[in-house]
Design an enzyme around this catalytic site. Structure first.
Site, PDB file in Angstrom:
ATOM      1  CG  ASP A  98      -2.181   0.829   0.980  1.00 28.03           C
ATOM      2  OD1 ASP A  98      -3.270   0.234   0.853  1.00 28.03           O
ATOM      3  OD2 ASP A  98      -2.083   2.082   0.884  1.00 28.03           O
ATOM      4  CE  LYS A 149      -5.601   1.967   4.712  1.00 32.54           C
ATOM      5  NZ  LYS A 149      -6.508   1.846   3.553  1.00 32.54           N
ATOM      6  CE  LYS A 193     -18.168  -4.813  -8.278  1.00 34.14           C
ATOM      7  NZ  LYS A 193     -18.608  -5.435  -7.055  1.00 34.14           N
ATOM      8  NE  ARG A 196     -32.518  -4.499   4.284  1.00 35.97           N
ATOM      9  CZ  ARG A 196     -31.378  -4.936   3.740  1.00 35.97           C
ATOM     10  NH1 ARG A 196     -31.343  -6.130   3.184  1.00 35.97           N
ATOM     11  NH2 ARG A 196     -30.293  -4.181   3.745  1.00 35.97           N
ATOM     12  CB  CYS A 228     -19.519  -0.075  -4.561  1.00 36.87           C
ATOM     13  SG  CYS A 228     -17.784  -0.308  -4.134  1.00 36.87           S
ATOM     14  CE  LYS A 232     -23.807  -3.693   4.324  1.00 37.28           C
ATOM     15  NZ  LYS A 232     -23.445  -4.707   3.312  1.00 37.28           N
TER      16      LYS A 232
HETATM   17  P1  NAD Z   1     -10.153   1.495  -0.275  1.00 37.91           P
HETATM   18  O1  NAD Z   1     -10.116   2.951  -0.517  1.00 37.91           O
HETATM   19  O2  NAD Z   1     -10.684   0.970   1.021  1.00 37.91           O
HETATM   20  O3  NAD Z   1      -8.681   0.901  -0.461  1.00 37.91           O
HETATM   21  C1  NAD Z   1      -7.818   1.235  -1.501  1.00 37.91           C
HETATM   22  C2  NAD Z   1      -6.378   1.133  -0.991  1.00 37.91           C
HETATM   23  O4  NAD Z   1      -5.492   1.280  -2.086  1.00 37.91           O
HETATM   24  C3  NAD Z   1      -6.022   2.205   0.028  1.00 37.91           C
HETATM   25  O5  NAD Z   1      -5.462   1.605   1.186  1.00 37.91           O
HETATM   26  C4  NAD Z   1      -4.972   3.069  -0.707  1.00 37.91           C
HETATM   27  O6  NAD Z   1      -4.009   3.634   0.157  1.00 37.91           O
HETATM   28  C5  NAD Z   1      -4.367   2.050  -1.638  1.00 37.91           C
HETATM   29  N1  NAD Z   1      -3.683   2.610  -2.812  1.00 37.91           N
HETATM   30  C6  NAD Z   1      -4.025   3.680  -3.574  1.00 37.91           C
HETATM   31  N2  NAD Z   1      -3.143   3.847  -4.576  1.00 37.91           N
HETATM   32  C7  NAD Z   1      -2.214   2.868  -4.458  1.00 37.91           C
HETATM   33  C8  NAD Z   1      -1.058   2.510  -5.197  1.00 37.91           C
HETATM   34  N3  NAD Z   1      -0.699   3.187  -6.279  1.00 37.91           N
HETATM   35  N4  NAD Z   1      -0.330   1.456  -4.774  1.00 37.91           N
HETATM   36  C9  NAD Z   1      -0.693   0.760  -3.674  1.00 37.91           C
HETATM   37  N5  NAD Z   1      -1.789   1.044  -2.945  1.00 37.91           N
HETATM   38  C10 NAD Z   1      -2.536   2.087  -3.329  1.00 37.91           C
HETATM   39  O7  NAD Z   1     -10.970   0.874  -1.493  1.00 37.91           O
HETATM   40  P2  NAD Z   1     -11.908  -0.429  -1.492  1.00 37.91           P
HETATM   41  O8  NAD Z   1     -13.220  -0.102  -0.890  1.00 37.91           O
HETATM   42  O9  NAD Z   1     -11.140  -1.600  -0.996  1.00 37.91           O
HETATM   43  O10 NAD Z   1     -12.155  -0.586  -3.071  1.00 37.91           O
HETATM   44  C11 NAD Z   1     -11.120  -0.966  -3.930  1.00 37.91           C
HETATM   45  C12 NAD Z   1     -11.719  -1.325  -5.276  1.00 37.91           C
HETATM   46  O11 NAD Z   1     -12.561  -2.476  -5.142  1.00 37.91           O
HETATM   47  C13 NAD Z   1     -12.596  -0.239  -5.895  1.00 37.91           C
HETATM   48  O12 NAD Z   1     -12.455  -0.258  -7.276  1.00 37.91           O
HETATM   49  C14 NAD Z   1     -14.006  -0.678  -5.514  1.00 37.91           C
HETATM   50  O13 NAD Z   1     -14.979  -0.221  -6.416  1.00 37.91           O
HETATM   51  C15 NAD Z   1     -13.877  -2.186  -5.587  1.00 37.91           C
HETATM   52  N6  NAD Z   1     -14.817  -2.912  -4.706  1.00 37.91           N
HETATM   53  C16 NAD Z   1     -15.055  -2.472  -3.438  1.00 37.91           C
HETATM   54  C17 NAD Z   1     -15.898  -3.214  -2.610  1.00 37.91           C
HETATM   55  C18 NAD Z   1     -16.215  -2.755  -1.209  1.00 37.91           C
HETATM   56  O14 NAD Z   1     -17.109  -3.312  -0.604  1.00 37.91           O
HETATM   57  N7  NAD Z   1     -15.529  -1.786  -0.651  1.00 37.91           N
HETATM   58  C19 NAD Z   1     -16.464  -4.421  -3.081  1.00 37.91           C
HETATM   59  C20 NAD Z   1     -16.163  -4.839  -4.378  1.00 37.91           C
HETATM   60  C21 NAD Z   1     -15.329  -4.085  -5.193  1.00 37.91           C
HETATM   61  C1  UGA Z   2     -22.403  -3.712  -2.740  1.00 38.62           C
HETATM   62  C2  UGA Z   2     -22.773  -5.046  -3.408  1.00 38.62           C
HETATM   63  O1  UGA Z   2     -23.824  -5.653  -2.645  1.00 38.62           O
HETATM   64  C3  UGA Z   2     -21.565  -5.974  -3.472  1.00 38.62           C
HETATM   65  O2  UGA Z   2     -21.924  -7.175  -4.164  1.00 38.62           O
HETATM   66  C4  UGA Z   2     -20.435  -5.266  -4.242  1.00 38.62           C
HETATM   67  O3  UGA Z   2     -19.286  -6.076  -4.279  1.00 38.62           O
HETATM   68  C5  UGA Z   2     -20.115  -3.962  -3.536  1.00 38.62           C
HETATM   69  O4  UGA Z   2     -21.308  -3.131  -3.482  1.00 38.62           O
HETATM   70  C6  UGA Z   2     -19.076  -3.190  -4.276  1.00 38.62           C
HETATM   71  O5  UGA Z   2     -18.945  -3.288  -5.468  1.00 38.62           O
HETATM   72  O6  UGA Z   2     -18.407  -2.453  -3.555  1.00 38.62           O
HETATM   73  P1  UGA Z   2     -21.992  -2.880  -0.256  1.00 38.62           P
HETATM   74  O7  UGA Z   2     -22.043  -1.528  -0.870  1.00 38.62           O
HETATM   75  O8  UGA Z   2     -20.873  -3.221   0.648  1.00 38.62           O
HETATM   76  O9  UGA Z   2     -22.008  -3.995  -1.402  1.00 38.62           O
HETATM   77  O10 UGA Z   2     -23.328  -3.111   0.604  1.00 38.62           O
HETATM   78  P2  UGA Z   2     -24.851  -3.511   0.235  1.00 38.62           P
HETATM   79  O11 UGA Z   2     -25.304  -4.490   1.222  1.00 38.62           O
HETATM   80  O12 UGA Z   2     -25.009  -3.857  -1.174  1.00 38.62           O
HETATM   81  O13 UGA Z   2     -25.609  -2.149   0.529  1.00 38.62           O
HETATM   82  C7  UGA Z   2     -25.410  -0.999  -0.262  1.00 38.62           C
HETATM   83  C8  UGA Z   2     -26.438   0.056   0.101  1.00 38.62           C
HETATM   84  O14 UGA Z   2     -27.735  -0.340  -0.313  1.00 38.62           O
HETATM   85  C9  UGA Z   2     -26.536   0.338   1.603  1.00 38.62           C
HETATM   86  O15 UGA Z   2     -26.663   1.716   1.828  1.00 38.62           O
HETATM   87  C10 UGA Z   2     -27.810  -0.363   2.024  1.00 38.62           C
HETATM   88  O16 UGA Z   2     -28.434   0.245   3.127  1.00 38.62           O
HETATM   89  C11 UGA Z   2     -28.657  -0.214   0.762  1.00 38.62           C
HETATM   90  N1  UGA Z   2     -29.695  -1.244   0.616  1.00 38.62           N
HETATM   91  C12 UGA Z   2     -29.339  -2.538   0.424  1.00 38.62           C
HETATM   92  C13 UGA Z   2     -31.031  -0.879   0.645  1.00 38.62           C
HETATM   93  O17 UGA Z   2     -31.377   0.318   0.805  1.00 38.62           O
HETATM   94  N2  UGA Z   2     -31.977  -1.854   0.486  1.00 38.62           N
HETATM   95  C14 UGA Z   2     -31.661  -3.157   0.301  1.00 38.62           C
HETATM   96  O18 UGA Z   2     -32.599  -3.982   0.146  1.00 38.62           O
HETATM   97  C15 UGA Z   2     -30.309  -3.506   0.269  1.00 38.62           C
END
Ligand code: NAD
Ligand code: UGA
Length: 428
Positions: free
Chosen positions: A34, A39, A201, A248, A257, A317
């Site tokens: 990272d 961190k 995705k 819901r 996201c 959430k």
């Molecule tokens: P995040 O912001 O929590 O984490 C990203 C990390 O990458 C940070 O720690 C940051 O310091 C680091 N970073 C930035 N630039 C960097 C570099 N050049 N080299 C090394 N590290 C670097 O993000 P996240 O929520 O984990 O999301 C990451 C990706 O995954 C996004 O594209 C998001 O859309 C996708 N995603 C997120 C979720 C989720 O629930 N959060 C679920 C599915 C997919």
């Molecule tokens: C969502 C997707 O569910 C994951 O599959 C995906 O990987 C992720 O985005 C991502 O790409 O980051 P997340 O955002 O962590 O996951 O949480 P969810 O449970 O999907 O909830 C998202 C939002 O929708 C919350 O604000 C929640 O309160 C709301 N929500 C969810 C509703 O208002 N109603 C529902 O029935 C479900």
């Protein structure tokens, strides 16, 4: 053995750290990189910087297999598969900001034994453009799209028990290696081309967001017509073609996201010459849904000037401390703009919330938050709010209004305490 090969993970946020710990659970040494030195220092000291159920235990159990560094060479030296999990936040226009992804791509040396495996959510075409960039620079890096579908709050369980694994690749050793890595999880596999994997995705997130905006509009019509959206969702969800999940109704979706990916898909379509009409409405309905709560409060309180509003829950959430795009941000700003003061309680998100909401008062407990409040709004459905002693709440409040923004409370228990309950879409 190929399935136990060392793995590199670049970006140790929600997705990167959960994936790293998950791969460690499957028996792999994982090299986590990272750019955030603070961190990395915390992770090295055994501290988990995010609140995610089960993650601390998993990281602790596999401390010997998890290596943290700011130097990408550490991952390159040990692993041939480098999973990229850096952020792809929205730009002002709604497109995905790929600067962190490009920083990683630019840091790759010429190599014919490594592959980048993209876990970050990126626009369709990103893989093709990275492959062109590698070719232009004479780098023989392989490229695989392996989008992540975990949800915050249940991220560890989702990573280790996914509904499916999607691998988009060119049919080479890198794709085979990623498929082998996930094989122990026993999930259905969709192996496809890179562009289709990228689209899976975005389409999955946009569809789930559409489902939420749809049920929220049904809820709004329920309010006008006397129907109860909980009954409607139950009746709809038993149809296997619809399914019970993500129906819901509430005060709108937030998080890092859904808002970002819906906008990114809309922009992607627009940039390709296609106007994605439906997604405009999904976004607009979501914005309006947050504002409707203000309308409900105004109706009950006869205006907001000088009123004290208690918010129960701030994170986007339950079971997370993530405040990104949380509905509480819009709500508190709007309430304050309309002349109300805001006091809030969240079991885990307070630290981050204090940073983002400088003019909000914070209480240490739910009951502390309701002292002298004219109204309570449930914003995030932490289970503990359902267990509250509503007689005690009523005794401490100055007013009687309870708006249940997630339909998570027991209306009868609230009303029995002499309070006025209003949910979302629960009849007129
Ligand atoms: P995040 O912001 O929590 O984490 C990203 C990390 O990458 C940070 O720690 C940051 O310091 C680091 N970073 C930035 N630039 C960097 C570099 N050049 N080299 C090394 N590290 C670097 O993000 P996240 O929520 O984990 O999301 C990451 C990706 O995954 C996004 O594209 C998001 O859309 C996708 N995603 C997120 C979720 C989720 O629930 N959060 C679920 C599915 C997919
Ligand atoms: C969502 C997707 O569910 C994951 O599959 C995906 O990987 C992720 O985005 C991502 O790409 O980051 P997340 O955002 O962590 O996951 O949480 P969810 O449970 O999907 O909830 C998202 C939002 O929708 C919350 O604000 C929640 O309160 C709301 N929500 C969810 C509703 O208002 N109603 C529902 O029935 C479900």
């Amino acid at each position: 053995m190929a399935s136990r090969e060392p793995i590199g993970v670049i970006g140790t946020g929600y997705v990167g750290l959960v994936s790293a710990a998950g791969f460690a659970e499957l028996g792999h040494e994982v090299w986590c990189i990272d750019v955030d030195a603070e961190k990395v220092a915390r992770l090295r000291a055994g501290e988990v910087p995010i609140w995610e159920p089960g993650l601390g235990e998993l990281v602790e159990r596999h401390r010997g297999r998890l290596h943290f560094s700011t130097d990408i060479a550490d991952a390159l030296g040990h692993a041939r598969l480098l999973f990229v999990a850096v952020g792809t936040p929205p730009t002002y226009s709604g497109d995905a900001d790929l600067s962190a992804v490009h920083a990683v791509v630019g840091a790759m040396p010429p190599s014919d034994r490594h592959a980048l495996v993209m876990k970050s959510t990126v626009p369709v075409g990103t893989g093709a453009s990275i492959k062109r960039e590698f070719a232009r620079q004479g780098k023989r890096f392989r490229y695989v799209s392996c989008p992540e579908f975990l949800k915050e709050g249940s991220a560890v369980a989702d990573f280790l028990g996914p509904d499916r694994v999607v691998v988009g690749d060119d049919g080479d050793w890198a794709g085979d290696a990623v498929v082998g890595l996930y094989a122990p999880l026993g999930a259905p596999l969709v192996r496809t081309d890179i562009a289709s994997a990228e689209m899976v995705k975005l389409a999955a997130n946009a569809f789930l967001a559409t489902k939420i905006s749809f049920i929220n509009e049904i809820a709004n019509v329920c309010e006008e017509t006397g129907a109860d959206v909980l009954e409607v969702a139950r009746g709809m969800g038993l149809d296997e073609r619809i399914g019970p999940k993500f129906l819901r109704a509430g005060i709108g979706f937030g998080g890092s996201c859904f808002p970002k990916d819906v906008s990114a898909l809309k922009q992607l379509a627009g940039n390709s010459g296609y106007h994605f009409q439906l997604l405009n409405s999904v976004i607009e309905v979501n914005e309006l849904q947050k504002r409707r709560v203000i309308g409900k409060l105004q109706k009950h309180l006869g205006g907001l000037v000088g009123k004290r509003i208690a918010l129960f829950g701030l994170a986007f959430k339950p079971n997370t401390d993530d405040m990104r795009e949380a509905s509480s941000l819009v709500l508190s700003a709007r309430l304050q703009a309309d002349g109300a003061s805001v006091v809030a309680f969240d079991p885990v998100a307070e630290d981050e919330a204090r940073r983002l909401l400088p003019n909000v008062d914070f209480a240490d407990t739910e009951l502390g938050a309701v002292d002298g409040a004219d109204a309570v709004v449930l914003v995030t459905e932490w289970p503990q709010f359902r267990e509250l002693d509503w007689v005690e709440v009523a005794a401490r409040m100055a007013g009687t209004t309870v708006i249940d923004g997630r339909n998570a409370l027991d209306p009868e228990a609230v009303r029995a305490a002499g309070l006025a309950y209003e949910g979302i879409g629960r009849g007129s």
